[in-house]
Design a protein around this motif. Structure first.
Motif, PDB file in Angstrom:
ATOM      1  N   ILE A 417     -11.105 -13.491 -15.564  1.00 52.22           N
ATOM      2  CA  ILE A 417     -10.630 -14.466 -16.538  1.00 52.22           C
ATOM      3  C   ILE A 417     -11.747 -14.711 -17.541  1.00 52.22           C
ATOM      4  O   ILE A 417     -12.791 -15.249 -17.181  1.00 52.22           O
ATOM      5  N   GLN A 419     -13.551 -16.220 -21.211  1.00 56.78           N
ATOM      6  CA  GLN A 419     -13.701 -17.558 -21.777  1.00 56.78           C
ATOM      7  C   GLN A 419     -12.483 -17.951 -22.604  1.00 56.78           C
ATOM      8  O   GLN A 419     -12.021 -19.089 -22.536  1.00 56.78           O
ATOM      9  N   GLU A 420     -11.975 -17.026 -23.404  1.00 61.20           N
ATOM     10  CA  GLU A 420     -10.807 -17.315 -24.233  1.00 61.20           C
ATOM     11  C   GLU A 420      -9.567 -16.831 -23.483  1.00 61.20           C
ATOM     12  O   GLU A 420      -9.293 -15.642 -23.437  1.00 61.20           O
ATOM     13  N   ALA A 421      -8.851 -17.757 -22.898  1.00 66.03           N
ATOM     14  CA  ALA A 421      -7.714 -17.409 -22.047  1.00 66.03           C
ATOM     15  C   ALA A 421      -6.521 -16.996 -22.898  1.00 66.03           C
ATOM     16  O   ALA A 421      -6.282 -17.552 -23.972  1.00 66.03           O
ATOM     17  N   ARG A 471      -4.774 -23.753 -22.109  1.00 59.59           N
ATOM     18  CA  ARG A 471      -4.634 -22.295 -21.973  1.00 59.59           C
ATOM     19  C   ARG A 471      -5.486 -21.790 -20.810  1.00 59.59           C
ATOM     20  O   ARG A 471      -5.062 -20.885 -20.077  1.00 59.59           O
ATOM     21  N   GLN A 472      -6.677 -22.350 -20.636  1.00 58.79           N
ATOM     22  CA  GLN A 472      -7.512 -21.931 -19.509  1.00 58.79           C
ATOM     23  C   GLN A 472      -6.852 -22.279 -18.177  1.00 58.79           C
ATOM     24  O   GLN A 472      -6.888 -21.484 -17.237  1.00 58.79           O
ATOM     25  N   LEU A 476      -5.997 -19.677 -15.238  1.00 60.52           N
ATOM     26  CA  LEU A 476      -6.567 -19.878 -13.902  1.00 60.52           C
ATOM     27  C   LEU A 476      -5.468 -19.919 -12.842  1.00 60.52           C
ATOM     28  O   LEU A 476      -5.608 -19.329 -11.760  1.00 60.52           O
ATOM     29  N   ALA A 492     -14.757 -19.322 -17.540  1.00 57.03           N
ATOM     30  CA  ALA A 492     -13.320 -19.564 -17.667  1.00 57.03           C
ATOM     31  C   ALA A 492     -12.961 -21.038 -17.611  1.00 57.03           C
ATOM     32  O   ALA A 492     -11.791 -21.385 -17.785  1.00 57.03           O
ATOM     33  N   CYS A 493     -13.941 -21.928 -17.353  1.00 55.14           N
ATOM     34  CA  CYS A 493     -13.682 -23.371 -17.317  1.00 55.14           C
ATOM     35  C   CYS A 493     -14.470 -24.102 -18.400  1.00 55.14           C
ATOM     36  O   CYS A 493     -14.638 -25.319 -18.323  1.00 55.14           O
ATOM     37  N   HIS A 495     -13.820 -25.001 -21.317  1.00 52.69           N
ATOM     38  CA  HIS A 495     -13.094 -26.002 -22.104  1.00 52.69           C
ATOM     39  C   HIS A 495     -12.564 -27.144 -21.231  1.00 52.69           C
ATOM     40  O   HIS A 495     -11.816 -27.992 -21.733  1.00 52.69           O
ATOM     41  N   GLU A 501     -13.591 -28.633 -13.752  1.00 59.70           N
ATOM     42  CA  GLU A 501     -14.261 -27.387 -13.405  1.00 59.70           C
ATOM     43  C   GLU A 501     -14.602 -27.348 -11.914  1.00 59.70           C
ATOM     44  O   GLU A 501     -14.396 -26.325 -11.238  1.00 59.70           O
TER      45      GLU A 501
END
Length: 564
Positions: A417, A419-421, A471-472, A476, A492-493, A495, A501
Motif C-alpha cells: 500500500i 502513500q497515495e492510496a 482513501r487510505q 488499508l 500508508a497511514c 494522512h 495509525e
C-alpha cells in the motif's frame, strides 16, 4: 471515447442545456445590434437602442454563468474516461512486468510515461468535447439568427464559412500524421541527449565523441524536419480561416444593396463575433487538442495488452454511471512455501550509471514479525518496499519470499500500500473486495471495525470528494481483507492521525502474517518488533538497542520526538 460519452447521459444533457444558454448571445447579437441601430439610434429613440443592448448584455451575463456549468459537466465526462485509460495502462504495464519474470526486467519508467499520456489524453478529450460542443451550438444559434435577420445575406456568409470548415477538415489527417511524427522525433532526440549526458565519461574514454555527435545531429535534424512538416500543414488552417471568416465580410459588403444599415451591421456581427471566433476555436481546439488526443491514445493503445483475467466479481449494487472497477489480478505467479522474507546482498540503482540506492543489504525477516523501516528521505525506504513486493528486481543479490523470488510470487500472497492510496469510482464493497472477491458482508464489517473505519459511506465512492485519509482507509481495509500474508505499508497511514495509525498497525499485527511498515512517525518504530535504519548503510535491531548503538537513529528519534 464513445463509451465515455454514452456512460454519462445526464452529464451530456447538462452540457447541452447549459450550451443553449451559453450560446444564446450568438443568436441575439445580430438582432440586438440591428434593432438598436434601425429601431433605436437611427430612429431617434436612444432608449429603445439601449434597451436592445441591455437585452444582449443580460444574455452575455447568463452565458458567463452557463460557461462554468458546462466546464463542470464536461469534467464529469472526462474523469471516467481518464479512469478507463488508467485501468488499461496499469493492467498493460503490470501484465508486461509479469510476463518479464523469466526475461529481462521491464522498463521501470514505462508506467510513469504511460500515466503522463493518460493525463494528456484526459485534458485533450475535455478540451475537444468543449470545443466541438461550442462550435456546434454557436453555428446553429448564429446561423438561425442570421437567416431570420437577413435571409438575403445568409448565403454570402454561410457558403464560404462551410467551405472554410471543409478545407480545415481535409487537412486534419495530414496534420495528425505529421504531429505524431513530430512527437516521436521529439522523444527520440530527448532520449538521445539524455543518454549522451549520462554517458559523457564513457564516450570520452572510448573516443566516441564524433560518432555520438553525428547521432545527436541526426536526431535533432529529424525533429527539425518533422516540425517543418507540421508548419506546412498548419498553413492550410490560415487559408481555411481566410475563406471561412474573412471572405464573407467582403461578400456581405458587396451584396448588401437596399439592406438597412442595422441589418448589415447585425449580419457582420454574427460573422465577426460568433461564427469567425467559433471557426478559429474549432481550428485551434481540433488542430491542437484533437491531434494531441489522437497521438496520446495511439501511444496508450500500443502499450502492452493486459493479461487474460477472470471477470470482475458480481456486485449486489445496481448498475451506476461510474466506470466499472478494474478486473481482479491476473492469475500468474507462484505460491511461496511461507512468508519468511530473505534478502541476500541486495543492491539496486535506478540506472547503469547511477549510485546504488540500496547497497549489499542482507536481511532475514521470519514469518509473523513486524518490521519498521526508518531513515531520512532519499535513503531507499520506498525502493526497499518495491523490492520486497517484487515490483523491482535487484541489480545484484536476491529477494525471496518463502524461498520463491519475490518477482515470481503470485500477487495474492503479498500486498503493498503506497502513500497515495488508489480508490476507483464504484461502491465501497467493490473497492474492498477487489483483492478478496469472496469476502462476506460480516468480514467486511469486521475489517472496517478493526481499522476504525466503520463510518465510510457504502454508496458509490467519488474519489475526488474523499479526503486523503478516507482513501487510505479504503486501501488499508482492502489489504486487510486480502489473503496476502505479507503486508507492506509504505507510509500508508501518513494522512491519518497518530491514534488511527496506531489502530491500523495493531490490526495488521494481530491479523497474522508478516508486516513491514515504512515509518512515518517514531511511534511506528516503537511498536515494531525490530527496526531497520537506512542511512547510507543498514542497521537493524530493537528500538531501544538502536537508540544506544546507532547515532543516526538516535538523531532521527530526537528529530521526530517533538511531533511524535
Amino acid at each position: 471515447m464513445r463509451a465515455a460519452l454514452r456512460r454519462r447521459p445526464s452529464a451530456l444533457g447538462r452540457v447541452a442545456a447549459w450550451s443553449v444558454v451559453e450560446t444564446a448571445p450568438a443568436f441575439l447579437i445580430g438582432h440586438a445590434v440591428a434593432g438598436a441601430i434601425d429601431q433605436g439610434f437611427l430612429a431617434g429613440k436612444p432608449m429603445t437602442g439601449l434597451g436592445w443592448l441591455a437585452v444582449l448584455g443580460a444574455a452575455w451575463l447568463a452565458a458567463a454563468l452557463a460557461a462554468r456549468q458546462v466546464i463542470l459537466a464536461v469534467a464529469d465526462i472526462a474523469e471516467p474516461f481518464r479512469d478507463d485509460l488508467l485501468h488499461r495502462v496499469v493492467d498493460g504495464v503490470l501484465g508486461e512486468a509479469t510476463r518479464a519474470f523469466h526475461g529481462p526486467p521491464p522498463d521501470s519508467a514505462a508506467l510513469a510515461r504511460a500515466t503522463l499520456q493518460v493525463e494528456l489524453a484526459r485534458d485533450a478529450f475535455a478540451a475537444l468535447v468543449t470545443v466541438l460542443r461550442g462550435f456546434a451550438f454557436t453555428l446553429v444559434s448564429a446561423g438561425a439568427g442570421l437567416v431570420t435577420l437577413a435571409p438575403s445575406l445568409a448565403p454570402a456568409v454561410l457558403l464560404p464559412f462551410a467551405t472554410g470548415v471543409a478545407v480545415f477538415a481535409l487537412s486534419l489527417p495530414a496534420l495528425a500524421r505529421r504531429q505524431a511524427r513530430y512527437l516521436l522525433a521529439d522523444e527520440a532526440s530527448a532520449e538521445t541527449i539524455t543518454s549522451l549526458c549520462h554517458g559523457l565519461r564513457d564516450i570520452t574514454a572510448c573516443g566516441a565523441e564524433s560518432a555520438m555527435e553525428a547521432e545527436a545531429d541526426r536526431r535533432i535534424g529529424a525533429q527539425a524536419e518533422a516540425a517543418q512538416g507540421v508548419a506546412r500543414v498548419l498553413a492550410a488552417r490560415t487559408a481555411a480561416l481566410a475563406v471561412g471568416a474573412w471572405l464573407p465580410v467582403v461578400l456581405v459588403l458587396a451584396v448588401a444593396r437596399d439592406v438597412e444599415a442595422g441589418v448589415v451591421v447585425g449580419a457582420l456581427a454574427y460573422l465577426t463575433q460568433s461564427l469567425a471566433p467559433a471557426l478559429g476555436g474549432l481550428m485551434e481546439g481540433v488542430g491542437v487538442s484533437g491531434v494531441r488526443l489522437h497521438a496520446a491514445l495511439g501511444r496508450i493503445t500500443h502499450s502492452p495488452p493486459p493479461l487474460p483475467s477472470s471477470p470482475p466479481p458480481a456486485s449486489s449494487h445496481p448498475a451506476s454511471s461510474h466506470p466499472a472497477p478494474p478486473s481482479p489480478l491476473p492469475l500468474s505467479g507462484r505460491a511461496p512455501e511461507g512468508v519468511e522474507l530473505a534478502l541476500r546482498g541486495v543492491t539496486f540503482a535506478y540506472g547503469p550509471h547511477a549510485e546504488p540506492v540500496i547497497r549489499d543489504l542482507t536481511l532475514d525477516l521470519p514469518e509473523g514479525e513486524h518490521l519498521a523501516v526508518v531513515g531520512p528521505s532519499g535513503t531507499g525506504k520506498s525502493t526497499l518496499a518495491a523490492l520486497i513486493a517484487g515490483l523491482l528486481t535487484p541489480g545484484e543479490g536476491t529477494v525471496e519470499l518463502g524461498g520463491t523470488p519475490a518477482g515470481q510470487v503470485h500477487p495474492r500472497h503479498r500486498v503493498l500500500i503506497p502513500q497515495e492510496a488508489y480508490v476507483f469510482s464504484a461502491s465501497l464493497e467493490d473497492n474492498l473486495t477487489y483483492l478478496a472477491p469472496d469476502a462476506t458482508p460480516q468480514e467486511i464489517r469486521h475489517a472496517l471495525a478493526e481499522l476504525g473505519a466503520p463510518g465510510l459511506p457504502h454508496a458509490d465512492l467519488d474519489p475526488r470528494a474523499m479526503s486523503a485519509g478516507e482513501r487510505q482507509l479504503v486501501a488499508l481495509a482492502r489489504a486487510y481483507l486480502s489473503p496476502a500474508r505479507l503486508v507492506i505499508l509504505d507510509e500508508a497511514c501518513c494522512h491519518l492521525d497518530q491514534a488511527a495509525e496506531a489502530r491500523v498497525e495493531a490490526a495488521f499485527a494481530q491479523r497474522g502474517g508478516t508486516l513491514v511498515v515504512i515509518a512515518h512517525r517514531i511511534s511506528s518504530a516503537r511498536r515494531a518488533d525490530r527496526v531497520l535504519l537506512l542511512d547510507g548503510g543498514a542497521w537493524i535491531g530493537r528500538h531501544e538497542e538502536l537508540v544506544r548503538s546507532a547515532a543516526g537513529y538516535a538523531e532521527l528519534v530526537a528529530h521526530w520526538e517533538p511531533s511524535s
